[in-house]
Scaffold this motif. Structure first.
Motif, PDB file in Angstrom:
ATOM      1  N   LYS A 201       0.821  -1.215   0.000  1.00 13.92           N
ATOM      2  CA  LYS A 201       0.000   0.000   0.000  1.00 13.92           C
ATOM      3  C   LYS A 201       0.858   1.269   0.000  1.00 13.92           C
ATOM      4  O   LYS A 201       0.389   2.337  -0.406  1.00 13.92           O
ATOM      5  CB  LYS A 201      -0.942  -0.002   1.211  1.00 13.92           C
ATOM      6  N   GLN A 202       2.104   1.163   0.419  1.00 20.33           N
ATOM      7  CA  GLN A 202       3.003   2.317   0.416  1.00 20.33           C
ATOM      8  C   GLN A 202       3.367   2.742  -1.009  1.00 20.33           C
ATOM      9  O   GLN A 202       3.897   3.840  -1.215  1.00 20.33           O
ATOM     10  CB  GLN A 202       4.284   1.998   1.196  1.00 20.33           C
ATOM     11  N   LEU A 203       3.070   1.886  -1.980  1.00 20.97           N
ATOM     12  CA  LEU A 203       3.387   2.213  -3.375  1.00 20.97           C
ATOM     13  C   LEU A 203       2.210   2.831  -4.127  1.00 20.97           C
ATOM     14  O   LEU A 203       2.340   3.177  -5.299  1.00 20.97           O
ATOM     15  CB  LEU A 203       3.845   0.948  -4.120  1.00 20.97           C
ATOM     16  N   ARG A 204       1.086   2.976  -3.464  1.00 19.45           N
ATOM     17  CA  ARG A 204      -0.063   3.611  -4.123  1.00 19.45           C
ATOM     18  C   ARG A 204       0.301   5.034  -4.539  1.00 19.45           C
ATOM     19  O   ARG A 204       0.847   5.801  -3.754  1.00 19.45           O
ATOM     20  CB  ARG A 204      -1.264   3.650  -3.186  1.00 19.45           C
ATOM     21  N   GLY A 205       0.003   5.350  -5.796  1.00 26.33           N
ATOM     22  CA  GLY A 205       0.276   6.686  -6.313  1.00 26.33           C
ATOM     23  C   GLY A 205       1.719   6.921  -6.709  1.00 26.33           C
ATOM     24  O   GLY A 205       2.061   8.003  -7.195  1.00 26.33           O
TER      25      GLY A 205
ATOM     26  N   CYS B  45       3.557 -10.246 -13.538  1.00 27.39           N
ATOM     27  CA  CYS B  45       3.925 -10.614 -12.172  1.00 27.39           C
ATOM     28  C   CYS B  45       3.409  -9.567 -11.183  1.00 27.39           C
ATOM     29  O   CYS B  45       2.881  -9.911 -10.118  1.00 27.39           O
ATOM     30  CB  CYS B  45       5.438 -10.767 -12.057  1.00 27.39           C
ATOM     31  N   PHE B  46       3.540  -8.298 -11.534  1.00 31.70           N
ATOM     32  CA  PHE B  46       3.089  -7.223 -10.652  1.00 31.70           C
ATOM     33  C   PHE B  46       1.575  -7.262 -10.470  1.00 31.70           C
ATOM     34  O   PHE B  46       1.066  -7.240  -9.346  1.00 31.70           O
ATOM     35  CB  PHE B  46       3.528  -5.874 -11.207  1.00 31.70           C
TER      36      PHE B  46
ATOM     37  N   GLU C 236      -3.474  -8.738  -7.328  1.00 30.53           N
ATOM     38  CA  GLU C 236      -4.710  -9.513  -7.179  1.00 30.53           C
ATOM     39  C   GLU C 236      -4.643 -10.390  -5.928  1.00 30.53           C
ATOM     40  O   GLU C 236      -5.604 -10.458  -5.146  1.00 30.53           O
ATOM     41  CB  GLU C 236      -4.933 -10.390  -8.414  1.00 30.53           C
ATOM     42  N   ILE C 237      -3.519 -11.071  -5.757  1.00 29.18           N
ATOM     43  CA  ILE C 237      -3.348 -11.970  -4.615  1.00 29.18           C
ATOM     44  C   ILE C 237      -3.425 -11.198  -3.294  1.00 29.18           C
ATOM     45  O   ILE C 237      -3.972 -11.685  -2.301  1.00 29.18           O
ATOM     46  CB  ILE C 237      -2.010 -12.725  -4.735  1.00 29.18           C
TER      47      ILE C 237
ATOM     48  N   GLU D 224      -5.458  -2.780  -9.476  1.00 28.75           N
ATOM     49  CA  GLU D 224      -4.421  -2.319 -10.402  1.00 28.75           C
ATOM     50  C   GLU D 224      -4.532  -0.821 -10.659  1.00 28.75           C
ATOM     51  O   GLU D 224      -3.516  -0.134 -10.818  1.00 28.75           O
ATOM     52  CB  GLU D 224      -4.536  -3.093 -11.720  1.00 28.75           C
ATOM     53  N   ALA D 225      -5.746  -0.294 -10.668  1.00 25.52           N
ATOM     54  CA  ALA D 225      -5.972   1.128 -10.959  1.00 25.52           C
ATOM     55  C   ALA D 225      -5.329   2.049  -9.927  1.00 25.52           C
ATOM     56  O   ALA D 225      -5.097   3.235 -10.202  1.00 25.52           O
ATOM     57  CB  ALA D 225      -7.460   1.408 -11.041  1.00 25.52           C
TER      58      ALA D 225
END
Length: 359
Positions: free
Chosen positions: A137-141, A155-156, A161-162, A167-168
């Motif tokens: 979650k730290q990679l959001r945005g 892979c990403f 999904e897992i 993805e959005a």
């Protein structure tokens, strides 16, 4: 018939049986030539190593023992991966070392058969971040750099999904893996996440000690399949089935060297020289993260297993939704007679024939 004297009586009988089933000529002054395009990757470098060990002779017009055995001439065409894909799509080679995902697009214009799974990624594809990042979650945005519309993006997205993420909410940003890895290794602040494959994974972790793997392909084991794919038209040519058998024989000859403690290290060193000049210690780790399908039984399981069908459904869905293919290819399973209209077939015929005649 002179060369038959090289075989013991049991081996001679087995060889004659193979000749009978696959139509291998006993003597062939001018064997048909077939070409294989390959790039540096652990399980694909086996073909280059086979040339170095004189198991085959990858030069056009020359034969090694396995080529002589099967009555064909294998021409090895080494190039970077993208060039191999272009070469195969343009009909400039008969077979190519390629992933299950990347085989879909060229199959739309060139009916193809996957005859030999060589390995699967089990940690060889990874998302690398600074140690300060401990949660996806730290990679959001933020931008996540990697080669778009490839196994890296797959892979990403699959890991999102897992992990129950959308993805959005993430910005996967296209960049060549070598450039992405170099930027992170140099500590550039805007590069807080990259998704790359080996050797870039190992190089980045080794050169920048404050980085870690956030997730990798172990979570999607078996979904990224490295393969040898052959054009269906090639398999229907005189000598085509023998070309398939010779490639299979070559791959397992090198795997047998890896399985033998007396020759394993030498073989790994040779593979390392063909794979970014990695040393023995690094190659020992590489072959754990790139798991070889080192026996015919393992290869047949991939080509015939229900898991593969489920995996390919996921891969097809991803490729269509991410516009990697102009239309959805038809994937078939079994011999050409079973799935004659398939664009890409997973065909165990040649592996089964090899295994039966090798016993």
């Amino acid at each position: 018939m002179k060369r038959m004297r090289l075989f013991s009586t049991p081996a001679l009988l087995a060889f004659v049986a193979v000749c009978t089933v696959l139509g291998v000529p006993e003597v062939q002054a001018d064997p048909p030539t077939f070409s294989l395009a390959w790039s540096e990757y652990p399980s694909w470098s086996t073909f280059g190593v086979a040339h170095e060990f004189k198991i085959i002779d990858g030069r056009k017009g020359a034969q090694g023992p396995i080529e002589t055995k099967w009555g064909v001439d294998i021409e090895l065409k080494e190039a970077d991966y993208d060039s191999c894909l272009v070469m195969y799509g343009a009909n400039n080679c008969d077979a190519v070392c390629i992933t299950n995902m990347d085989a879909l697009n060229p199959s739309l214009t060139r009916a193809s058969a996957a005859i030999l799974p060589t390995s699967t990624s089990y940690g060889a594809d990874a998302c690398i971040v600074p140690q300060t990042i401990t949660d996806i979650k730290q990679l959001r945005g933020k931008k996540i750099y990697g080669l778009a519309k490839t196994v890296s993006e797959y892979c990403f997205v699959r890991n999102l999904e897992i992990l129950g993420e959308k993805e959005a909410d993430y910005a996967f940003t296209n960049m060549d893996p070598a450039a992405a890895a170099l930027n992170m290794q140099q500590g550039r602040k805007e590069f807080e996440a990259i998704v790359v494959w080996n050797p870039f994974v190992l190089e980045t972790l080794n050169k920048r000690k404050d980085t870690r793997v956030l997730f990798d392909s172990t979570s999607i084991a078996g979904e990224i399949i490295d393969m040898v794919v052959v054009a269906q038209a090639c398999l229907q040519k005189p000598g085509g089935p023998q070309f398939a058998a010779a490639m299979i024989d070559t791959f397992f000859a090198v795997n047998q060297r890896m399985a033998d403690p007396a020759t394993r290290d030498d073989t790994l060193i040779a593979l390392g020289e063909k794979f970014s000049n990695l040393d023995l210690q690094s190659m020992r780790k590489v072959v754990k993260q790139t798991q070889f399908y080192g026996t015919p039984e393992k290869g047949i399981e991939v080509l015939t297993g229900s898991d593969t069908r489920q995996i390919m459904n996921k891969v097809l869905s991803f490729c269509v939704s991410h516009e990697m293919v102009p239309r959805e290819p038809k994937v078939g399973y079994g011999a050409q007679s079973v799935a004659p209209d398939a664009d890409l077939r997973f065909d165990p015929t040649f592996l089964k024939a090899y295994m039966e005649k090798a016993q």
